[in-house]
Scaffold this active site. Structure first.
Site, PDB file in Angstrom:
ATOM      1  N   GLY A   1       3.472 -24.661  32.613  1.00 22.56           N
ATOM      2  CA  GLY A   1       3.501 -25.574  31.378  1.00 22.56           C
ATOM      3  C   GLY A   1       4.161 -24.955  30.119  1.00 22.56           C
TER       4      GLY A   1
ATOM      5  CB  CYS B   1     -17.932 -15.449  18.607  1.00 20.01           C
ATOM      6  SG  CYS B   1     -19.268 -14.751  17.526  1.00 20.01           S
TER       7      CYS B   1
ATOM      8  CG  ASN C   1      -5.808 -28.474  26.156  1.00 21.19           C
ATOM      9  OD1 ASN C   1      -5.064 -28.864  25.274  1.00 21.19           O
ATOM     10  ND2 ASN C   1      -6.451 -27.168  25.911  1.00 21.19           N
TER      11      ASN C   1
ATOM     12  CD  GLN D   1      -5.298 -30.187  30.975  1.00 26.36           C
ATOM     13  OE1 GLN D   1      -5.787 -30.846  32.000  1.00 26.36           O
ATOM     14  NE2 GLN D   1      -5.307 -28.927  30.963  1.00 26.36           N
TER      15      GLN D   1
HETATM   16  C1  LIG Z   1      -1.838 -29.165  27.482  1.00 29.98           C
HETATM   17  C2  LIG Z   1      -1.471 -28.010  28.212  1.00 29.98           C
HETATM   18  N1  LIG Z   1      -0.028 -27.745  27.808  1.00 29.98           N
HETATM   19  C3  LIG Z   1       0.292 -26.387  28.450  1.00 29.98           C
HETATM   20  C4  LIG Z   1      -0.486 -25.747  29.126  1.00 29.98           C
HETATM   21  C5  LIG Z   1      -0.038 -24.568  29.591  1.00 29.98           C
HETATM   22  O1  LIG Z   1       0.271 -24.451  31.206  1.00 29.98           O
HETATM   23  P1  LIG Z   1       0.571 -22.911  32.026  1.00 29.98           P
HETATM   24  O2  LIG Z   1      -0.864 -22.477  32.036  1.00 29.98           O
HETATM   25  O3  LIG Z   1       1.139 -23.761  33.215  1.00 29.98           O
HETATM   26  O4  LIG Z   1       1.414 -22.239  31.248  1.00 29.98           O
HETATM   27  C6  LIG Z   1      -1.728 -26.002  29.390  1.00 29.98           C
HETATM   28  C7  LIG Z   1      -2.607 -25.200  30.001  1.00 29.98           C
HETATM   29  O5  LIG Z   1      -3.986 -24.884  29.911  1.00 29.98           O
HETATM   30  C8  LIG Z   1      -2.427 -27.227  28.874  1.00 29.98           C
HETATM   31  O6  LIG Z   1      -3.536 -27.636  28.958  1.00 29.98           O
END
Ligand SMILES: Cc1ncc(COP(=O)(O)O)c(C=O)c1O
Length: 374
Positions: free
Chosen positions: A71, A322, A151, A179
């Site tokens: 992603g 934190c 996410n 997602q």
């Molecule tokens: C909304 C969203 N976009 C992009 C990514 C990135 O994807 P990748 O982990 O395959 O690089 C994530 C991963 O958590 C995600 O939740």
């Protein structure tokens, strides 16, 4: 204590059919897909069959799919690829305050190269207002990038409406669907998008593979230059093995029937928490426009990180961080203007194909035990 996995938004296990597809590819397809001899042809065939499987899920043609490493790369390719492909003119990009870092960081990078970036605000449930987008677009806008579903809180954006606004101005529209793919419908023509990102490991395919949908005719500069792989959009010998895993995952993702059961389990978890803790639990995210598997809940007066650590064997997630001894809510919750004392107690439970009723009831029991102790 048995282990309970409620972190499917972070990553999913491989679906059995995905593991089978990868295993077969490992044994049978060792040739280079660019070679025209007997060893290369099956590899090429598998690669293109996998591309067609991804395209079938999105309702596009196979040549509109570019395989990536996941992603993050798909998002980077969309933003930078459009920026670098533009004719020399000022570049304005519109995005939102609650995007994944793989959108926000490339935006900051492009600002350093002269782009102007507008971050749209979101409401208390995490949704952008299409009227804000309408007002943000200028003559220089080259791209709008808004995530399909968030996410952390699972809020689903009004993508169809926003894409219509962009299209009316002749502006390209990208959505990060990492997602949402495999959880809700994501056909590109129904959404009205020009580019869409997929992350394999969020939909039961392996880590290290993803894809970017690029509508035919959209000019995109490659980020990796070399031989003409992926129709000149990403150089490097393709992996038929990883592609076949993503293809198999996209094929099972076409049937969203499983999400009904998961939504019921997710709602059971939320209702039980409300029954037991009343006003001491607060839902983060949209009550209706939300991914069927996602429950982000704040345990008021608690620290999400400490709570998760005490929940023996339950794998879930917290957006809190934190900093110098101070607990801060995540940027997403802050953008939603969730008060700091509520954001600090946020925990994200994300369910998946493997989640069972017993696991949910067991998790509710463990949460109650931990909270009654504190
Ligand atoms: C909304 C969203 N976009 C992009 C990514 C990135 O994807 P990748 O982990 O395959 O690089 C994530 C991963 O958590 C995600 O939740």
């Amino acid at each position: 204590m048995s282990r309970i996995y409620l972190d499917y938004n972070a990553s999913t296990p491989l679906a059995p059919c995905v593991a089978q597809a990868i295993h077969a590819a490992l044994e049978e397809c060792y040739g280079n897909p660019s070679s025209s001899h007997w060893a290369g042809l099956p590899a090429k065939h598998l690669l293109e069959q996998s591309r067609a499987q991804v395209a079938a899920l999105l309702g596009c043609t196979f040549d509109e799919i570019v395989f990536t490493s996941g992603g993050s790369e798909a998002n980077n390719l969309a933003l930078k690829g459009i920026f670098f492909a533009r004719e020399s003119r000022p570049a304005h990009i519109v995005t939102s305050a609650i995007e994944h870092p793989s959108i926000l960081e490339p935006c900051s990078f492009l600002e350093r190269l002269g782009a102007r970036v507008t971050c749209l605000p979101v409401d208390g449930a995490g949704r952008v207002n299409p009227d804000d987008l309408q007002r943000a677009i200028t003559r220089d806008t080259i791209l709008v990038s808004l995530m399909h579903a968030n996410n952390e809180v699972g809020t689903i954006q009004p993508i169809e409406e926003c894409a219509r606004v962009a299209r009316a101005h002749g502006v390209l529209f990208h959505t990060d669907a990492a997602q949402s793919v495999g959880k809700i419908p994501t056909r590109v023509d129904e959404l009205g998008v020009d580019l869409l990102s997929i992350a394999g490991h969020k939909l039961y395919a392996p880590k290290g593979v993803g894809a970017l949908y690029v509508r035919a005719g959209v000019k995109l500069e490659s980020l990796i230059h070399g031989a003409g792989h992926e129709s000149g959009r990403r150089a490097g010998t393709e992996s038929p093995m990883l592609a076949s895993g993503l293809g198999a995952a996209c094929t099972i993702a076409r049937d969203l029937g499983w999400t009904r059961r998961v939504r019921e389990l997710r709602d059971r978890l939320w209702m039980s928490l409300q029954d037991r803790f009343g006003d001491s639990v607060v839902l983060n995210g949209h009550p209706e426009y939300r991914l069927p598997n996602t429950l982000n809940v704040s345990f008021v007066g608690h620290n999400g990180t400490e709570l998760l650590a005490a929940l023996d064997g339950v794998a879930a997630s917290t957006g809190t961080a934190c900093h110098s001894g101070r607990v801060e809510s995540s940027p997403v919750l802050r953008a939603m203007r969730v008060p700091a004392h509520i954001g600090a107690g946020a925990v994200r439970f994300s369910l998946g194909r493997g989640t069972t009723l017993e696991e949910i009831d067991n998790a509710i029991g463990r949460i109650s035990t931990v909270l009654s102790r504190t």
